[in-house]
Design an enzyme around this catalytic site. Sequence first.
Site, PDB file in Angstrom:
ATOM      1  N   CYS A  84       0.870  -1.180   0.000  1.00 62.07           N
ATOM      2  CA  CYS A  84       0.000   0.000   0.000  1.00 62.07           C
ATOM      3  C   CYS A  84       0.900   1.221   0.000  1.00 62.07           C
ATOM      4  O   CYS A  84       1.696   1.413   0.936  1.00 62.07           O
ATOM      5  CB  CYS A  84      -0.918   0.025   1.220  1.00 62.07           C
ATOM      6  SG  CYS A  84      -1.877   1.558   1.377  1.00 62.07           S
ATOM      7  N   CYS A 200      -0.205   4.304  -6.423  1.00 60.68           N
ATOM      8  CA  CYS A 200      -1.341   3.674  -5.736  1.00 60.68           C
ATOM      9  C   CYS A 200      -1.527   2.298  -6.351  1.00 60.68           C
ATOM     10  O   CYS A 200      -1.515   2.153  -7.583  1.00 60.68           O
ATOM     11  CB  CYS A 200      -2.608   4.507  -5.897  1.00 60.68           C
ATOM     12  SG  CYS A 200      -4.076   3.715  -5.177  1.00 60.68           S
TER      13      CYS A 200
END
Length: 237
Positions: A84, A200
């Site tokens: 992440c 992302c």
Amino acid sequence: MKNFFTILGGMGTLATESFVRVLNSRTPAHTDQDYLNYILVNHATVPDRTAYILDSSLASPVTALTEDLKQQSALNPHFFVLTCNTAHTFYEELQAVTPIPILHMPRIAAEKVKERFSRESKIRVALLATQGTVNSGAYGREFSDELFEVVYPNQSVQDDVMNLIYRDVKEQKFLNQALYLEILDTMIKQEQCDVVVLGCTELSLMQEVTMNADYPVVDAQSELVDKTIELALAERH
């Protein structure tokens, strides 16, 4: 199990699935035993990272990730993979929890940009990421002012990025390729950037499924996959 690493995932689950799929497909394997040893922690209930960065009164993801690190460190993996980008906002705090190294995805991606695009004039680097990652500076800190100019999307394009990540991928499992390509086109052609960094993992998923996307892109998750394979294979010898 020996010679293994731990993947801290679930942020979100579809993006983690993409990471594992790419990891396995790139691993040089001809038998079951050729694949890598790893533990996948799909901690889907980790509080939203961007929401916390934008409003610190909300539940902190650091608490959940600290718990994961402590549990997994007891098993003694060679390293951790944190799938992440936004969670790297808390990298120093998380690394302090364990002596086992956590790979730094933004840093790995920045090193690839420097390797591929460095030249005498400044490189315009477009960053596509959650608002939390943008606000945190997790990527901006990895690029020197002397060599690179980090270009953030204007508010309209940033809204499109957030809608693609949250509304489309996370909420509806809709891989909105048209919007993804529109965003890339804007940053390369209108903003005249030399390279787009995908900061992302939902955007990494979009890059994985979008065919014939002829844009100069450095995908942070893809670079993390390659570094993971490199380190894991080195541990076998």
